[in-house]
Write a protein that holds these residues in place. Sequence first.
Motif, PDB file in Angstrom:
ATOM      1  N   ARG A 158      69.605  56.091  16.502  1.00 57.45           N
ATOM      2  CA  ARG A 158      70.526  56.574  17.871  1.00 57.45           C
ATOM      3  C   ARG A 158      70.882  57.819  17.283  1.00 57.45           C
ATOM      4  N   TRP A 159      71.553  58.692  18.307  1.00 60.09           N
ATOM      5  CA  TRP A 159      72.073  59.986  18.073  1.00 60.09           C
ATOM      6  C   TRP A 159      73.437  60.105  18.648  1.00 60.09           C
ATOM      7  N   PRO A 160      74.214  60.691  17.895  1.00 57.20           N
ATOM      8  CA  PRO A 160      75.783  60.830  18.668  1.00 57.20           C
ATOM      9  C   PRO A 160      75.699  61.538  19.787  1.00 57.20           C
ATOM     10  N   GLY A 161      76.694  60.951  20.893  1.00 55.21           N
ATOM     11  CA  GLY A 161      76.636  61.606  22.191  1.00 55.21           C
ATOM     12  C   GLY A 161      77.828  62.822  22.119  1.00 55.21           C
ATOM     13  N   PRO A 162      77.929  63.264  23.137  1.00 57.61           N
ATOM     14  CA  PRO A 162      78.934  64.674  23.507  1.00 57.61           C
ATOM     15  C   PRO A 162      80.367  64.452  22.828  1.00 57.61           C
ATOM     16  N   ARG A 163      80.717  62.933  23.244  1.00 58.07           N
ATOM     17  CA  ARG A 163      81.908  62.693  22.905  1.00 58.07           C
ATOM     18  C   ARG A 163      82.165  62.388  21.204  1.00 58.07           C
ATOM     19  N   GLU A 164      81.101  61.976  20.806  1.00 58.33           N
ATOM     20  CA  GLU A 164      81.248  61.809  19.276  1.00 58.33           C
ATOM     21  C   GLU A 164      81.236  63.042  18.540  1.00 58.33           C
ATOM     22  N   LEU A 165      80.302  64.116  18.955  1.00 59.72           N
ATOM     23  CA  LEU A 165      79.974  65.266  18.399  1.00 59.72           C
ATOM     24  C   LEU A 165      81.242  66.116  18.314  1.00 59.72           C
ATOM     25  N   LEU A 166      82.116  66.072  19.609  1.00 55.81           N
ATOM     26  CA  LEU A 166      83.252  66.950  19.836  1.00 55.81           C
ATOM     27  C   LEU A 166      84.198  66.365  18.798  1.00 55.81           C
ATOM     28  N   LEU A 167      84.244  65.007  18.840  1.00 56.24           N
ATOM     29  CA  LEU A 167      85.562  64.449  17.929  1.00 56.24           C
ATOM     30  C   LEU A 167      85.119  64.446  16.508  1.00 56.24           C
ATOM     31  N   GLY A 168      83.819  64.491  15.991  1.00 53.36           N
ATOM     32  CA  GLY A 168      83.297  64.743  14.670  1.00 53.36           C
ATOM     33  C   GLY A 168      83.746  66.319  14.464  1.00 53.36           C
ATOM     34  N   LEU A 169      83.593  67.376  15.289  1.00 53.74           N
ATOM     35  CA  LEU A 169      83.888  68.588  14.939  1.00 53.74           C
ATOM     36  C   LEU A 169      85.200  68.766  14.649  1.00 53.74           C
ATOM     37  N   ALA A 170      86.232  67.819  15.746  1.00 50.94           N
ATOM     38  CA  ALA A 170      87.641  68.020  15.453  1.00 50.94           C
ATOM     39  C   ALA A 170      88.107  67.535  14.335  1.00 50.94           C
ATOM     40  N   PHE A 171      87.564  66.388  13.826  1.00 53.52           N
ATOM     41  CA  PHE A 171      87.800  65.822  12.492  1.00 53.52           C
ATOM     42  C   PHE A 171      87.334  66.809  11.402  1.00 53.52           C
ATOM     43  N   LEU A 172      86.226  67.575  11.431  1.00 53.66           N
ATOM     44  CA  LEU A 172      85.749  68.525  10.628  1.00 53.66           C
ATOM     45  C   LEU A 172      86.992  69.625  10.237  1.00 53.66           C
ATOM     46  N   GLY A 173      87.720  69.918  11.423  1.00 53.82           N
ATOM     47  CA  GLY A 173      88.699  70.994  11.384  1.00 53.82           C
ATOM     48  C   GLY A 173      90.172  70.183  10.693  1.00 53.82           C
ATOM     49  N   LEU A 174      90.270  68.981  10.845  1.00 56.39           N
ATOM     50  CA  LEU A 174      91.279  68.162  10.313  1.00 56.39           C
ATOM     51  C   LEU A 174      91.248  68.162   8.711  1.00 56.39           C
ATOM     52  N   ALA A 175      89.445  67.791   8.448  1.00 61.41           N
ATOM     53  CA  ALA A 175      89.379  67.597   6.899  1.00 61.41           C
ATOM     54  C   ALA A 175      89.575  68.920   6.210  1.00 61.41           C
ATOM     55  N   VAL A 176      89.148  70.110   6.824  1.00 62.58           N
ATOM     56  CA  VAL A 176      89.210  71.281   6.312  1.00 62.58           C
ATOM     57  C   VAL A 176      90.628  71.719   6.014  1.00 62.58           C
ATOM     58  N   ILE A 177      91.705  71.400   6.906  1.00 63.35           N
ATOM     59  CA  ILE A 177      93.124  71.451   6.882  1.00 63.35           C
ATOM     60  C   ILE A 177      93.673  70.793   5.761  1.00 63.35           C
ATOM     61  N   VAL A 178      93.362  69.563   5.713  1.00 65.14           N
ATOM     62  CA  VAL A 178      93.855  68.582   4.701  1.00 65.14           C
ATOM     63  C   VAL A 178      93.509  69.128   3.167  1.00 65.14           C
ATOM     64  N   LEU A 179      92.005  69.451   3.166  1.00 66.78           N
ATOM     65  CA  LEU A 179      91.519  70.207   1.981  1.00 66.78           C
ATOM     66  C   LEU A 179      92.205  71.404   1.344  1.00 66.78           C
ATOM     67  N   TYR A 180      92.376  72.232   2.567  1.00 66.35           N
ATOM     68  CA  TYR A 180      93.220  73.416   1.957  1.00 66.35           C
ATOM     69  C   TYR A 180      94.335  73.210   1.770  1.00 66.35           C
ATOM     70  N   SER A 181      95.121  72.388   2.470  1.00 68.17           N
ATOM     71  CA  SER A 181      96.585  72.254   2.030  1.00 68.17           C
ATOM     72  C   SER A 181      96.715  71.602   0.915  1.00 68.17           C
ATOM     73  N   PHE A 182      95.981  70.720   0.364  1.00 66.61           N
ATOM     74  CA  PHE A 182      96.097  69.889  -0.958  1.00 66.61           C
ATOM     75  C   PHE A 182      95.697  71.017  -1.863  1.00 66.61           C
ATOM     76  N   TRP A 183      94.704  71.979  -1.705  1.00 63.60           N
ATOM     77  CA  TRP A 183      94.547  73.185  -2.872  1.00 63.60           C
ATOM     78  C   TRP A 183      95.760  73.968  -2.782  1.00 63.60           C
ATOM     79  N   ILE A 184      96.272  74.398  -1.628  1.00 58.46           N
ATOM     80  CA  ILE A 184      97.323  75.063  -1.785  1.00 58.46           C
ATOM     81  C   ILE A 184      98.648  74.508  -2.689  1.00 58.46           C
ATOM     82  N   LEU A 185      98.879  73.170  -2.450  1.00 58.21           N
ATOM     83  CA  LEU A 185      99.982  72.618  -3.296  1.00 58.21           C
ATOM     84  C   LEU A 185      99.537  72.592  -4.828  1.00 58.21           C
ATOM     85  N   VAL A 186      98.160  72.540  -5.198  1.00 57.10           N
ATOM     86  CA  VAL A 186      97.643  72.655  -6.409  1.00 57.10           C
ATOM     87  C   VAL A 186      98.039  74.363  -6.929  1.00 57.10           C
ATOM     88  N   VAL A 187      97.699  75.379  -6.199  1.00 56.32           N
ATOM     89  CA  VAL A 187      97.944  76.746  -6.708  1.00 56.32           C
ATOM     90  C   VAL A 187      99.444  76.979  -6.648  1.00 56.32           C
TER      91      VAL A 187
END
Length: 266
Positions: free
Chosen positions: A143-172
């Motif tokens: 099966r393949w992800p539908g439009p809702r799953e794709l949009l939610l996945g992209l939204a969580f990709l943004g959140l993941a980048v924010i968290v990853l970047y924020s943690f690295w900012i703390l390290v720096v």
Amino acid sequence: MVAVVRRYARLLRIQLGVSALTAMQYRADFIVRGLLAILWMAVTLIPLLVVFGVRQSVAGWTFPEALVVVGWFTMLRAVLEGAVSPSLTAVVEHVRRGTLDFVLLKPADAQFLVSTAKFEPWRMIDVAGALAIFVYAFAHLGRWPGPRELLLGLAFLGLAVIVLYSFWILVVSAAFWVVKVDNLSYLFQSLFDAGRWPITVFKGALYYLFTFVFPLALMTTYPALALLGKLTATNAALAWLGGLAFAAVARAVWLRALGMYTSASS
């Protein structure tokens, strides 16, 4: 507000262009690094192939579902090694030498400038590899992800980048107090490697560590659950609140760290 966004978008475009031109000056190095990235992706899959070679599921995850987590991990690794780490690692050297003045004197936000100073374009190979892993995983799921799953996945990709970047900012930011943060960066890299596994694989203290202290769950497992259509609205909302709060803390620590900075001329 619109003018400010356009200004910073133009600055980002310039920084990307400079990094691309710099990378293409050394084409042989560009190709070698790309081949190494492909080799690294193959090595990343070996533990999963070994574990799922003897078991049908692990902690409630089948092999194709676990591959979705690996896909997000590969995508985040591309962001870390291609955009976050190259720029922010240079800040540590600026702090050591007392030359951060050259950044602070520029008429733009210092955090934006240091965060976009350098990119590694060849890491786009990792992005392509992540997309290939997604295609393979969902093909085996049947099966393949539908439009809702794709949009939610992209939204969580943004959140993941924010968290990853924020943690690295703390390290720096720690460099403003302790100067030498090499051990912290190595620890960060080692902990991040655990993100290739679904969070439910870890038990006890490790589960809470990778959920609340070093939030790997927000970086790889939650985006995978979103793409698989298994993430509830309540968990999604809590994840976003937690991620944005984490980013706010990282920003506050960065500003506090700048206030502690002493230049070479001081």
